[in-house]
Enzyme design. Structure first.
Site, mmCIF file in Angstrom:
data_model
loop_
_atom_site.group_PDB
_atom_site.id
_atom_site.type_symbol
_atom_site.label_atom_id
_atom_site.label_comp_id
_atom_site.label_asym_id
_atom_site.label_seq_id
_atom_site.Cartn_x
_atom_site.Cartn_y
_atom_site.Cartn_z
ATOM 1 N N GLU A 189 0.198 6.636 -3.332
ATOM 2 C CA GLU A 189 -0.900 6.792 -2.419
ATOM 3 C C GLU A 189 -2.024 5.734 -2.653
ATOM 4 O OE1 GLU A 189 -2.440 10.596 -2.135
ATOM 5 O OE2 GLU A 189 -1.223 11.277 -3.707
ATOM 6 N N GLU A 281 0.278 6.605 2.336
ATOM 7 C CA GLU A 281 1.366 7.314 1.306
ATOM 8 C C GLU A 281 2.752 7.570 1.770
ATOM 9 O OE1 GLU A 281 -0.208 11.301 0.285
ATOM 10 O OE2 GLU A 281 1.130 11.093 -1.545
HETATM 11 MN MN MN Z 1 -0.962 13.363 0.321
HETATM 12 MN MN MN Z 2 -0.032 12.744 -2.776
#
Ligand code: MN
Ligand code: MN
Length: 296
Positions: A189, A281
């Protein structure tokens, strides 16, 4: 990985991905963030998964851990940069995915660089890959475009009923050399910003999780803990509990449980210099010869 686990990870990933795509239609001027979070959470359960953590609706310089209050009146403005981070699980096998929408139209390049940073990172994922190399790729991709990663936010491994387990996946080059292994499940992420590249904690939290199971004398706390323990260590939102206890009292009880180290609070994180923040993400299984993105 056992077939049963793999099936659950894939199913959670498929549902998280479908909900993510569907949720984009909710992100428009004047929408109530409380409605957005409620609807996304409802969609996750309607599709047969459970909610892995409260839906985060982060605006502008807020990077993480903002979920609306039970009576939140915040609405989206025409120039907001809106990040949705959502998670689904099947029997504790988690899918964690996020995206940013720019209603202002002024951050197209930053969002493109952020998406590219995630894709470049995913391209490195295979057994033996170094997390430092992944972080360096994220850093290079963002800085070449004139932005910075948030250096003190990372991706993470996920395990059964454990959202932030095991190793971290940095968004910068780091002086340690952890390696990915077959069978690990990770969330990558990258966060991009035009600010300082660090987040700081605010003094307010709407998200909590269980830290230690200990006896408590508060009757209301025992009532809450019955519900909370059922989630194991997965995070929950204060707004989920306002039907159980009146909101003012609830707030006090939660803070009491944090002070006695039964609960952990997850305060809202915002960019140190009030820079705008974006995030993309995906959750990824490391396979024998590469990886499988469960949340595509
Ligand atoms: Mn997340
Ligand atoms: Mn995460």
């Amino acid at each position: 990985m056992k077939e049963k686990e793999l099936t659950a990870y894939r199913q959670a990933g498929k549902i998280a991905s479908e909900v993510r795509k569907w949720s984009k239609s909710l992100i428009k001027k004047d929408a109530l963030v409380l409605d957005i979070a409620d609807k996304i959470e409802e969609k996750i359960t309607d599709k047969g998964a459970r909610i892995a953590f409260p839906v985060n609706v982060c605006l502008n310089d807020v990077a993480a851990h903002y979920t609306p209050k039970f009576n939140d009146e915040t609405t989206l403005k025409e120039d907001d940069i809106v990040t949705i981070d959502l998670g689904a699980h099947i029997d504790g096998y988690i899918a964690d995915t996020a995206y940013t929408i720019d209603l202002s139209g002024e951050y197209t390049e930053m969002l493109a660089a952020n998406k590219e940073a995630l894709e470049n990172a995913i391209n490195l994922v295979e057994p033996g890959a170094s997390v430092s190399d992944i972080g360096e790729t994220v850093y290079d991709t963002l800085t070449e475009s004139g932005y910075k990663p948030i250096e003190n936010l990372t991706g993470h491994e996920v395990k059964n009923y454990d959202l932030h387990a095991g190793i971290s996946i940095p968004n910068i080059k780091v002086p340690y050399d952890w390696k990915l292994q077959e069978g690990m499940v990770i969330a990558i992420e990258p966060f991009a910003t035009d600010g300082a590249g660090r987040v700081i904690e605010s003094n307010h939290a709407e998200i909590f999780s269980l830290k230690n199971i200990k006896p408590t004398r508060l009757k209301e706390a025992r009532l809450l803990l019955k519900e909370i323990e059922e989630r194991q260590k997965l995070p929950f939102a204060e707004r989920w509990l306002t039907k159980k206890i009146n909101p003012l009292r609830l707030s006090l009880v939660l803070r009491n449980l944090v002070a006695s180290e039964i609960l952990r609070a997850h305060p809202i994180l915002h960019e140190k210099e009030k820079g705008i923040v974006s995030q993309f993400e995906h959750t990824i299984i490391i396979t024998e010869d590469g990886c499988e993105v469960t949340t595509r």
